[in-house]
Design a protein around this motif. Sequence first.
Motif, PDB file in Angstrom:
ATOM      1  N   THR A  37      -2.172  10.027  -8.526  1.00  0.00           N
ATOM      2  CA  THR A  37      -1.109   9.897  -7.479  1.00  0.00           C
ATOM      3  C   THR A  37       0.289  10.098  -8.137  1.00  0.00           C
ATOM      4  O   THR A  37       0.280   9.617  -9.022  1.00  0.00           O
ATOM      5  CB  THR A  37      -1.287   8.730  -6.567  1.00  0.00           C
ATOM      6  OG1 THR A  37      -1.300   7.472  -7.415  1.00  0.00           O
ATOM      7  CG2 THR A  37      -2.802   8.561  -5.897  1.00  0.00           C
ATOM      8  N   THR A  63       0.228  -0.833  -8.247  1.00  0.00           N
ATOM      9  CA  THR A  63      -1.366  -0.403  -7.487  1.00  0.00           C
ATOM     10  C   THR A  63      -0.969  -0.671  -5.964  1.00  0.00           C
ATOM     11  O   THR A  63      -0.572  -1.767  -5.538  1.00  0.00           O
ATOM     12  CB  THR A  63      -2.614  -1.083  -7.863  1.00  0.00           C
ATOM     13  OG1 THR A  63      -2.143  -2.488  -7.788  1.00  0.00           O
ATOM     14  CG2 THR A  63      -2.631  -0.676  -9.621  1.00  0.00           C
ATOM     15  N   ALA A  78      -3.104   1.269  -3.371  1.00  0.00           N
ATOM     16  CA  ALA A  78      -4.130   2.185  -2.936  1.00  0.00           C
ATOM     17  C   ALA A  78      -4.657   1.373  -1.629  1.00  0.00           C
ATOM     18  O   ALA A  78      -4.696   0.328  -1.570  1.00  0.00           O
ATOM     19  CB  ALA A  78      -5.291   2.409  -4.064  1.00  0.00           C
ATOM     20  N   PRO A  79      -5.147   2.315  -0.880  1.00  0.00           N
ATOM     21  CA  PRO A  79      -5.118   3.763  -0.653  1.00  0.00           C
ATOM     22  C   PRO A  79      -3.732   4.222  -0.225  1.00  0.00           C
ATOM     23  O   PRO A  79      -3.357   3.500   0.656  1.00  0.00           O
ATOM     24  CB  PRO A  79      -6.312   4.054   0.455  1.00  0.00           C
ATOM     25  CG  PRO A  79      -6.113   2.744   1.062  1.00  0.00           C
ATOM     26  CD  PRO A  79      -6.071   1.483   0.382  1.00  0.00           C
ATOM     27  N   ALA A  80      -3.374   5.302  -0.945  1.00  0.00           N
ATOM     28  CA  ALA A  80      -1.968   5.932  -0.509  1.00  0.00           C
ATOM     29  C   ALA A  80      -1.889   6.887   0.494  1.00  0.00           C
ATOM     30  O   ALA A  80      -1.054   7.459   0.976  1.00  0.00           O
ATOM     31  CB  ALA A  80      -1.241   6.344  -1.705  1.00  0.00           C
ATOM     32  N   TYR A  89      -9.935  11.214   2.172  1.00  0.00           N
ATOM     33  CA  TYR A  89     -11.127  10.694   1.282  1.00  0.00           C
ATOM     34  C   TYR A  89     -12.449  11.302   1.869  1.00  0.00           C
ATOM     35  O   TYR A  89     -13.367  11.067   1.299  1.00  0.00           O
ATOM     36  CB  TYR A  89     -11.232   9.118   1.295  1.00  0.00           C
ATOM     37  CG  TYR A  89      -9.878   8.414   0.912  1.00  0.00           C
ATOM     38  CD1 TYR A  89      -9.815   8.214  -0.336  1.00  0.00           C
ATOM     39  CD2 TYR A  89      -8.872   8.277   1.727  1.00  0.00           C
ATOM     40  CE1 TYR A  89      -8.399   7.687  -0.903  1.00  0.00           C
ATOM     41  CE2 TYR A  89      -7.583   7.848   1.150  1.00  0.00           C
ATOM     42  CZ  TYR A  89      -7.498   7.547   0.084  1.00  0.00           C
ATOM     43  OH  TYR A  89      -6.272   7.028  -0.311  1.00  0.00           O
ATOM     44  N   VAL A 144      -9.627  11.585  -3.541  1.00  0.00           N
ATOM     45  CA  VAL A 144      -8.481  11.920  -2.720  1.00  0.00           C
ATOM     46  C   VAL A 144      -8.402  13.479  -2.641  1.00  0.00           C
ATOM     47  O   VAL A 144      -8.162  14.097  -3.518  1.00  0.00           O
ATOM     48  CB  VAL A 144      -7.351  11.540  -3.228  1.00  0.00           C
ATOM     49  CG1 VAL A 144      -6.353  12.034  -2.211  1.00  0.00           C
ATOM     50  CG2 VAL A 144      -7.223   9.735  -3.452  1.00  0.00           C
ATOM     51  N   GLU A 202      -7.127   7.421  -7.437  1.00  0.00           N
ATOM     52  CA  GLU A 202      -6.128   6.265  -7.634  1.00  0.00           C
ATOM     53  C   GLU A 202      -6.521   5.390  -8.654  1.00  0.00           C
ATOM     54  O   GLU A 202      -5.824   4.161  -8.523  1.00  0.00           O
ATOM     55  CB  GLU A 202      -6.241   5.728  -6.130  1.00  0.00           C
ATOM     56  CG  GLU A 202      -5.645   6.625  -4.951  1.00  0.00           C
ATOM     57  CD  GLU A 202      -5.664   6.032  -3.692  1.00  0.00           C
ATOM     58  OE1 GLU A 202      -4.503   6.361  -2.836  1.00  0.00           O
ATOM     59  OE2 GLU A 202      -6.761   5.511  -3.221  1.00  0.00           O
TER      60      GLU A 202
END
Length: 579
Positions: free
Chosen positions: A73, A350, A352-354, A360, A500, A506
């Motif tokens: 990412t 960190t 995530a989730p971004a 996904y 992703v 991630e």
Amino acid sequence: MHVDLLIQNVQIYNSYFKKFIQGNAAILDGKFLYIGKRGTESFEPAEQLDGKGRYLIPGLIDIHLHIESTMVTPETFSYGLIRNGVTTIVPEPHEMANVFGIDGVKEMIKASRDCVADMFYALPSSVPATSMETSGGSIEIEDLDELLRTERIICLGEIMNFVDVITNPDCKTNHILTHIRGQYPHLIIEGHVPKLLDLDLHRMIYSGVDSDHTHQTIEGMEARIAAGMFIEIQEKSMTPEVMAYLIEQDVSEHFCFVTDDVMADSFELRGHLNHIVRKAIEMGMAPEHAIYASTLSPAKRMRMYDRGVIAPGKIADFQLISNLEQLAIDQVFKQGRKVYDKAEGYTAKTSAPAFPAHYYKSVSMPLLTEADFTVSTEAADGRYPCRAMMVKDGSTFTEEQHVDVEVQQGKLNWQQSSHGLIATFERYGKNGNRAYGLIGGDTIKRGAVATTYSHDNHNLLVVGHNPEDMRIAANEVIAKQGGFSVVENGKVIASLHLPVGGILTEAPLEQLAKEVEQLRKAMESLGYRHYNPIMSISTHSLPVSPALKITDFGLIDVNKGEVVPLIVEEALIATHRSM
């Protein structure tokens, strides 16, 4: 006079003279205020730093790259950049755009907004790269207009379909170029023009494309520079001959260094653009010239006149170097604020989730069976010359070779040939297309490899030597919603999860680097002989990279820009005539 930071006793790189000058640097409000001999007698600094005779150079600027090539990412990518002295990049997210269209571009830009490294985006211009493939999304002219209105866009990304630009005036790419030149005449247009010379090259430049980042030769570079084209030198172009030319000729205003694609393990082990600069120095380029080609030269190309140089009024992005030849980074500063120190801890954030939930779940196809690797044909029984994609170490280009293969009862007996099978399957649930070809050369000699990380359409690509291993590898990737799988004798020996969009993870960079290294070793254990087997296999589906590639439409003769059959046409015609 108050300043925020005063750095004393440093060797300051002057980009305009391409040399180092002993002195001090004063910084105010994130910009350089003063460069020279004055110190505390003239300034009242909130903070002082003794440079101890080290070298102060601008933050590196990479104007051509794809974050998705590292499979991480933007936030993770920024973490890796900063510790390697890279403070500004121009990423082109055409990989994510091929999976999700304009929404993919927006989400990548959104994910980069809080990154430490500045990311000014290139607008994907070739999504899909050609009309001979199925992608998850597309970028149309109205999408370009929306992105230019709403996002931080600095240029039109690489025009990839050079064949159509030259041969088809009514193609989508030419419509895009006409629109951009008419509506945004000052927008920079980046190019992808491998091997083009003479009239074809000049026609590309006439269309507005005035840069090239592909594999260079002396002949090609001279032709491009002579015609006013800017050259972006990536590592694969750094041959002794090319480097000697860049060192000996006065062309510093006509080229810069870029990375384009960096694998995670290389990023972790060797670095990023700083690795390219270090290599240039090792190959004989003066450090002052190598630094120029990675700071001010790329900044000028992208008209980023506020950075890339240590001078009054410029953004204070810089690094302190203790060993110039090795480009040993001690500290990195962004807008006058220290963001990295090798003597201190440096950990990635960190968050995530971004990305949105549906990012996904992008692999929409059923599990495969061994029968899916049977190649059917209408040809009569007999032996026929078939097209084979020949992989070559040292390049992502391939060559076309013809190999005789037996046809029995409407099936191509590819397992009895001297080559493996390459197959691609449309994975977005749009049409169920699939295509087959033969493959040989410096690729695997046994087992199978499957991936959705297949440029640029990112359909499911499978290479193998027996249907069972190919089935297992393909289904491993499908079940995990994207990634890589390497199989030998019915056993998965390496797997890389890219959930992703089927192309990114991630996971932390350090973890990914280890997994990529394991993946590379597994591919090599099956006989893959290539400086970068992961990049090699992932470009087998890139129909703008010479010479024979494959998409879900079939085998692609890249130079002709057309789909060609697996069995050579002349052989089938001759057979029908004799019947």
